[in-house]
Design a protein around this motif. Structure first.
Motif, PDB file in Angstrom:
ATOM      1  N   ILE A  54       0.864  -1.177   0.000  1.00 16.02           N
ATOM      2  CA  ILE A  54       0.000   0.000   0.000  1.00 16.02           C
ATOM      3  C   ILE A  54       0.899   1.226   0.000  1.00 16.02           C
ATOM      4  O   ILE A  54       1.815   1.324   0.822  1.00 16.02           O
ATOM      5  CB  ILE A  54      -0.927   0.004   1.227  1.00 16.02           C
ATOM      6  CG1 ILE A  54      -1.882  -1.192   1.183  1.00 16.02           C
ATOM      7  CG2 ILE A  54      -1.715   1.310   1.320  1.00 16.02           C
ATOM      8  CD1 ILE A  54      -2.704  -1.376   2.449  1.00 16.02           C
ATOM      9  N   PRO A  55       0.693   2.173  -0.905  1.00 11.79           N
ATOM     10  CA  PRO A  55       1.581   3.337  -0.968  1.00 11.79           C
ATOM     11  C   PRO A  55       1.518   4.186   0.295  1.00 11.79           C
ATOM     12  O   PRO A  55       0.528   4.161   1.033  1.00 11.79           O
ATOM     13  CB  PRO A  55       1.078   4.106  -2.194  1.00 11.79           C
ATOM     14  CG  PRO A  55      -0.308   3.613  -2.441  1.00 11.79           C
ATOM     15  CD  PRO A  55      -0.351   2.206  -1.957  1.00 11.79           C
ATOM     16  N   VAL A  56       2.594   4.935   0.526  1.00  9.97           N
ATOM     17  CA  VAL A  56       2.770   5.682   1.765  1.00  9.97           C
ATOM     18  C   VAL A  56       2.928   7.178   1.478  1.00  9.97           C
ATOM     19  O   VAL A  56       3.716   7.576   0.626  1.00  9.97           O
ATOM     20  CB  VAL A  56       4.016   5.185   2.530  1.00  9.97           C
ATOM     21  CG1 VAL A  56       4.228   6.003   3.801  1.00  9.97           C
ATOM     22  CG2 VAL A  56       3.896   3.694   2.855  1.00  9.97           C
ATOM     23  N   ILE A  57       2.166   7.976   2.215  1.00  4.71           N
ATOM     24  CA  ILE A  57       2.387   9.417   2.275  1.00  4.71           C
ATOM     25  C   ILE A  57       2.958   9.708   3.651  1.00  4.71           C
ATOM     26  O   ILE A  57       2.319   9.438   4.667  1.00  4.71           O
ATOM     27  CB  ILE A  57       1.080  10.214   2.083  1.00  4.71           C
ATOM     28  CG1 ILE A  57       0.495   9.969   0.695  1.00  4.71           C
ATOM     29  CG2 ILE A  57       1.308  11.701   2.310  1.00  4.71           C
ATOM     30  CD1 ILE A  57      -0.878  10.606   0.493  1.00  4.71           C
ATOM     31  N   SER A  58       4.175  10.220   3.684  1.00  5.94           N
ATOM     32  CA  SER A  58       4.820  10.549   4.947  1.00  5.94           C
ATOM     33  C   SER A  58       5.392  11.954   4.882  1.00  5.94           C
ATOM     34  O   SER A  58       5.874  12.379   3.822  1.00  5.94           O
ATOM     35  CB  SER A  58       5.953   9.567   5.258  1.00  5.94           C
ATOM     36  OG  SER A  58       6.755  10.029   6.327  1.00  5.94           O
ATOM     37  N   GLU A  59       5.386  12.629   6.017  1.00  9.22           N
ATOM     38  CA  GLU A  59       5.990  13.957   6.057  1.00  9.22           C
ATOM     39  C   GLU A  59       7.448  13.903   5.609  1.00  9.22           C
ATOM     40  O   GLU A  59       7.943  14.835   4.973  1.00  9.22           O
ATOM     41  CB  GLU A  59       5.909  14.551   7.468  1.00  9.22           C
ATOM     42  CG  GLU A  59       6.588  15.910   7.545  1.00  9.22           C
ATOM     43  CD  GLU A  59       6.428  16.613   8.881  1.00  9.22           C
ATOM     44  OE1 GLU A  59       6.700  17.815   8.934  1.00  9.22           O
ATOM     45  OE2 GLU A  59       6.036  15.953   9.860  1.00  9.22           O
ATOM     46  N   GLU A  60       8.126  12.800   5.922  1.00  6.74           N
ATOM     47  CA  GLU A  60       9.560  12.734   5.650  1.00  6.74           C
ATOM     48  C   GLU A  60       9.908  11.984   4.363  1.00  6.74           C
ATOM     49  O   GLU A  60      11.087  11.805   4.055  1.00  6.74           O
ATOM     50  CB  GLU A  60      10.285  12.100   6.844  1.00  6.74           C
ATOM     51  CG  GLU A  60       9.969  12.733   8.183  1.00  6.74           C
ATOM     52  CD  GLU A  60      10.135  14.247   8.210  1.00  6.74           C
ATOM     53  OE1 GLU A  60      10.863  14.796   7.362  1.00  6.74           O
ATOM     54  OE2 GLU A  60       9.525  14.892   9.081  1.00  6.74           O
ATOM     55  N   ASN A  61       8.934  11.531   3.608  1.00 10.10           N
ATOM     56  CA  ASN A  61       9.182  10.928   2.299  1.00 10.10           C
ATOM     57  C   ASN A  61       9.097  11.994   1.213  1.00 10.10           C
ATOM     58  O   ASN A  61       8.384  12.993   1.371  1.00 10.10           O
ATOM     59  CB  ASN A  61       8.146   9.849   1.972  1.00 10.10           C
ATOM     60  CG  ASN A  61       8.339   8.584   2.785  1.00 10.10           C
ATOM     61  OD1 ASN A  61       9.265   8.472   3.573  1.00 10.10           O
ATOM     62  ND2 ASN A  61       7.435   7.626   2.596  1.00 10.10           N
ATOM     63  N   LYS A  62       9.787  11.778   0.114  1.00  6.94           N
ATOM     64  CA  LYS A  62       9.562  12.620  -1.052  1.00  6.94           C
ATOM     65  C   LYS A  62       8.152  12.347  -1.558  1.00  6.94           C
ATOM     66  O   LYS A  62       7.753  11.197  -1.747  1.00  6.94           O
ATOM     67  CB  LYS A  62      10.584  12.296  -2.151  1.00  6.94           C
ATOM     68  CG  LYS A  62      10.423  13.164  -3.389  1.00  6.94           C
ATOM     69  CD  LYS A  62      11.460  12.818  -4.447  1.00  6.94           C
ATOM     70  CE  LYS A  62      11.258  13.678  -5.693  1.00  6.94           C
ATOM     71  NZ  LYS A  62      12.228  13.338  -6.768  1.00  6.94           N
ATOM     72  N   GLN A  63       7.366  13.413  -1.765  1.00  4.30           N
ATOM     73  CA  GLN A  63       5.960  13.223  -2.119  1.00  4.30           C
ATOM     74  C   GLN A  63       5.797  12.781  -3.568  1.00  4.30           C
ATOM     75  O   GLN A  63       6.413  13.332  -4.479  1.00  4.30           O
ATOM     76  CB  GLN A  63       5.166  14.511  -1.862  1.00  4.30           C
ATOM     77  CG  GLN A  63       5.190  14.972  -0.417  1.00  4.30           C
ATOM     78  CD  GLN A  63       4.851  13.878   0.573  1.00  4.30           C
ATOM     79  OE1 GLN A  63       4.007  13.017   0.317  1.00  4.30           O
ATOM     80  NE2 GLN A  63       5.530  13.880   1.702  1.00  4.30           N
TER      81      GLN A  63
END
Length: 264
Positions: free
Chosen positions: A58-67
């Motif tokens: 499942i894809p991830v949206i994280s504050e610290e990942n490149k969007q």
């Protein structure tokens, strides 16, 4: 318990463990392009959480990942939305009021949520589908899911019929719009008490009945609110956008939230 919720709980606990290892020593602070602070704890916690979530496919949206570009994200029916250290300012102040936030979002709505408070080893988690939300105070970051389940207490918001209203205020973002909201309650004849907390703990205060309402008239991002909204929604609370008068939604083209109000 839902398997994805178990994964999120395990990820939050281990992230909390490495966060506290950084917290208990001297650490450097970087300033990101958006002027927000970043520490070694944010990076390490993000790596650990990703190591748990990426295998779910499942894809991830994280504050610290490149969007990921929205042209790709808009095809995602389901995604994780995470903040490895919510309340980095509180972390830097060493007041303990920072959290690990992990939420699962489907069709723009948070359906599972975990908020872990590593400084005091308290965990909140919710399954919106089942209208269930719980809290547990644990003894170790290495505790098992089975042990947590033996210690959980269901969350129950207040059923306030009195003229006294407890309003959640931010330690870092108390502004004029919030003060105006408080004054409007007083004009309606309410006695108002401000309850201050940092990070996503503000959602938890309302969900567990230690406050009545949380007005947020300051910027937040999706990863700041998704887990908290899941926990609140699971116990019948609403998180309503002041812009649309509808619930906050997720995996938007712009990941910035509108101002919002948490309550019944």
């Amino acid at each position: 318990m839902n398997d994805f919720l178990k994964i999120a709980i395990k990820a939050s606990l281990l992230a909390g463990k490495v966060i506290m290892q950084v917290y208990d020593k001297a650490f450097d602070i970087e300033i990101k392009e958006d002027k927000s602070p970043l520490t070694e704890a944010d990076k390490k916690a993000n790596d650990i959480i990703n190591s748990f979530l990426i295998p779910t496919k499942i894809p991830v949206i994280s504050e610290e990942n490149k969007q990921t570009d929205y042209d790709i994200r808009k095809t995602w029916e389901t995604c994780w939305v995470i903040d490895p250290v919510d309340g980095t300012k509180e972390f830097i102040k060493r007041n303990g009021e920072f959290t690990v936030n992990i939420a699962l979002v489907t069709n723009g709505k948070p359906v599972l949520g975990v908020i872990y408070v590593p400084a005091v080893k308290t965990i909140y988690f919710a399954n919106v589908y089942k209208n269930e939300a719980f809290k547990a105070d644990i003894e170790s970051h290495d505790v098992t899911i089975e042990t947590i389940l033996k210690q959980v207490r269901p969350l129950q918001p207040k059923n306030n019929n009195s003229d006294r209203v407890e309003v959640v205020g931010s330690r870092s973002h108390m502004n004029q719009d919030t003060l105006d909201f408080v004054e409007s309650l007083k004009t309606d004849g309410k006695e108002v008490e401000i309850v201050s907390k940092g990070s996503s703990l503000k959602f938890c205060l309302v969900a567990e009945g230690n406050a009545d309402v949380y007005p947020r008239y300051a910027p937040t991002m999706e990863w700041d609110t998704a887990a908290g909204q899941a926990i609140c929604n699971a116990v019948g609370l609403r998180v309503i956008s002041k812009e649309t008068n509808k619930p906050l939604t997720y995996n938007k083209e712009n990941l910035l939230n509108s101002y919002f109000l948490v309550g019944k």
